[in-house]
Design an enzyme around this catalytic site. Structure first.
Site, mmCIF file in Angstrom:
data_model
loop_
_atom_site.group_PDB
_atom_site.id
_atom_site.type_symbol
_atom_site.label_atom_id
_atom_site.label_comp_id
_atom_site.label_asym_id
_atom_site.label_seq_id
_atom_site.Cartn_x
_atom_site.Cartn_y
_atom_site.Cartn_z
ATOM 1 C CG ASP A 1 3.230 -6.907 7.488
ATOM 2 O OD1 ASP A 1 2.768 -6.387 6.453
ATOM 3 O OD2 ASP A 1 2.515 -7.467 8.329
ATOM 4 N NE ARG B 1 -2.126 -4.680 -1.022
ATOM 5 C CZ ARG B 1 -1.763 -3.889 -0.020
ATOM 6 N NH1 ARG B 1 -0.633 -4.094 0.606
ATOM 7 N NH2 ARG B 1 -2.539 -2.892 0.363
ATOM 8 C CB THR C 1 2.443 0.239 6.430
ATOM 9 O OG1 THR C 1 1.061 -0.074 6.690
ATOM 10 C CG2 THR C 1 3.241 -0.145 7.664
ATOM 11 N N GLY D 1 0.847 -1.206 0.000
ATOM 12 C CA GLY D 1 0.000 0.000 0.000
ATOM 13 C C GLY D 1 0.873 1.243 0.000
ATOM 14 C CG ASP E 1 1.127 -3.403 10.675
ATOM 15 O OD1 ASP E 1 1.973 -2.779 10.002
ATOM 16 O OD2 ASP E 1 0.337 -4.224 10.172
HETATM 17 O O1 F6P Z 1 -1.755 -1.872 4.601
HETATM 18 C C1 F6P Z 1 -2.296 -0.644 4.242
HETATM 19 C C2 F6P Z 1 -3.771 -0.779 3.985
HETATM 20 O O2 F6P Z 1 -4.260 0.500 3.594
HETATM 21 C C3 F6P Z 1 -4.588 -1.347 5.143
HETATM 22 O O3 F6P Z 1 -4.858 -0.403 6.122
HETATM 23 C C4 F6P Z 1 -5.803 -1.838 4.419
HETATM 24 O O4 F6P Z 1 -6.409 -2.904 5.133
HETATM 25 C C5 F6P Z 1 -5.245 -2.334 3.117
HETATM 26 O O5 F6P Z 1 -4.011 -1.668 2.925
HETATM 27 C C6 F6P Z 1 -6.104 -2.070 1.923
HETATM 28 O O6 F6P Z 1 -5.530 -2.727 0.853
HETATM 29 P P1 F6P Z 1 -5.864 -2.423 -0.658
HETATM 30 O O7 F6P Z 1 -5.292 -1.092 -0.989
HETATM 31 O O8 F6P Z 1 -5.204 -3.519 -1.404
HETATM 32 O O9 F6P Z 1 -7.349 -2.392 -0.765
#
Ligand code: F6P
Length: 322
Positions: free
Chosen positions: A103, A72, A127, A11, A131
């Site tokens: 992570d 990702r 992030t 993210g 965490d």
């Molecule tokens: O890890 C960052 C984050 O924004 C989380 O807070 C959230 O759960 C997730 O990514 C959302 O993922 P995506 O952008 O793939 O929908």
């Protein structure tokens, strides 16, 4: 060490662009040739690697997201794709790679560092979830908290005018940090996060008393990890007897003009990452805790999850009590 590259993974967060600017400028200052890798580990596999110049980073410091894009990567979990990624790094004579990510991205970096013996790696915790084990601060958190603050302050205006409950869902994946800090700093009446058990009966008793004394609205902040936003909205309507609206803040929390703190932290993180690599560190993560920057081994960082501090947990436990 002559050629150094950077990628963003997972993210995106606000502050990454400030980090990229610092990366180009500080690398050049150190006599290194900087490279960008587009689109995270996906771009590393697809050889989207090119020399970075001053003009790439001019005017980007105030923009959220990342100008080199992120992803990702499922492919990166397989050794055969990682081998292609390593071959690509070698083809560009890259001796060191900086990874900005969370992570999942660090697990990828850990694998790479085991498989590419002659390349050095450095991680920058980035992030909004805050965490990552070993660091009290991850890049992007301050901007995300400020975005949530603006949202909740605006919602309070309408909630108080119209007499309504709002159930605001904050991001954070499995971690309640964003929800807890946002609830505390925006004066929310309710805060539900996975780290702290809660008792709706206790909240009910308290809210009904407040309502009887004239309270017209409530603000609840719930962590996305609990997946109960809809249920809490219905609870307000059925148990407290007040019209309720759910508000999933979603990805606005990840974007926006980076705060001064995130711009500055991006500069410090990148400076330390490059200094560590020049110093010969093979696979360290730049962590910020106890008021300073420290290098921690990637194995140590990916092993655990950052726990919310005792002081914040203490404040969080006060919720729901009369
Ligand atoms: O890890 C960052 C984050 O924004 C989380 O807070 C959230 O759960 C997730 O990514 C959302 O993922 P995506 O952008 O793939 O929908």
């Amino acid at each position: 060490m002559k050629h150094i590259a950077i990628l963003c993974s997972g993210g995106d967060v606000s502050g990454m662009n400030a980090g990229l600017k610092r990366f180009v400028e500080y690398s050049m200052m150190q006599g290194l040739k900087p490279y960008f890798i587009e689109n995270g580990y996906e771009g590393l596999i697809d050889d989207m690697i090119y020399p970075a110049t001053y003009s790439h980073v001019s005017g980007i410091i105030s923009r959220g997201g990342t100008m080199i894009h992120t992803s990702r990567s499922k492919r990166f979990r397989e050794a055969s794709w990682r081998q292609i990624a390593i071959d690509n790094l070698k083809a560009h004579h890259i001796d060191a790679l900086v990874v900005m990510g969370g992570d999942g991205s660090f697990k990828g970096m850990q694998k790479l560092s085991e498989e590419a013996a002659d390349i050095r790696f450095s991680g920058i915790p980035s992030t909004i979830d805050n965490d990552i084990a070993g660091t009290e601060y991850c890049l992007g958190v301050d901007t995300a908290l400020n975005m949530i603050k603006y949202a909740i302050d605006s919602i309070r205006d309408t909630a108080s005018s119209y007499g309504r409950a709002f159930v605001i869902e904050a991001m954070g994946r499995g971690c309640g940090y964003l929800a807890l800090v946002s609830a505390l700093t925006s004066g929310a009446e309710m805060c539900l996060i996975p780290e702290i058990p809660y008792d709706l009966e206790q909240y009910k008793e308290k809210f009904l008393k407040q309502k009887a004394k004239g309270r017209k609205y409530f603000i609840a902040v719930v962590s996305e990890a609990l997946k109960n936003t809809k249920q809490i909205e219905q609870w307000f309507e059925q148990e407290i007897g007040i019209e309720a609206t759910p508000m999933v803040l979603g990805h606005i929390q990840r974007g926006g003009n980076p705060t001064v703190y995130d711009r500055l932290m991006a500069f410090h993180f990148v400076t330390h990452a490059i200094d560590g690599l020049l110093d010969g560190k093979k696979s360290a993560v730049v962590c910020h805790d106890h008021g300073g920057f420290h290098y921690k081994e990637i194995d140590q960082v990916v092993r655990g999850k950052r726990q919310i501090s005792d002081a914040l947990m203490q404040l969080g436990r006060e919720y729901g009590h009369s």
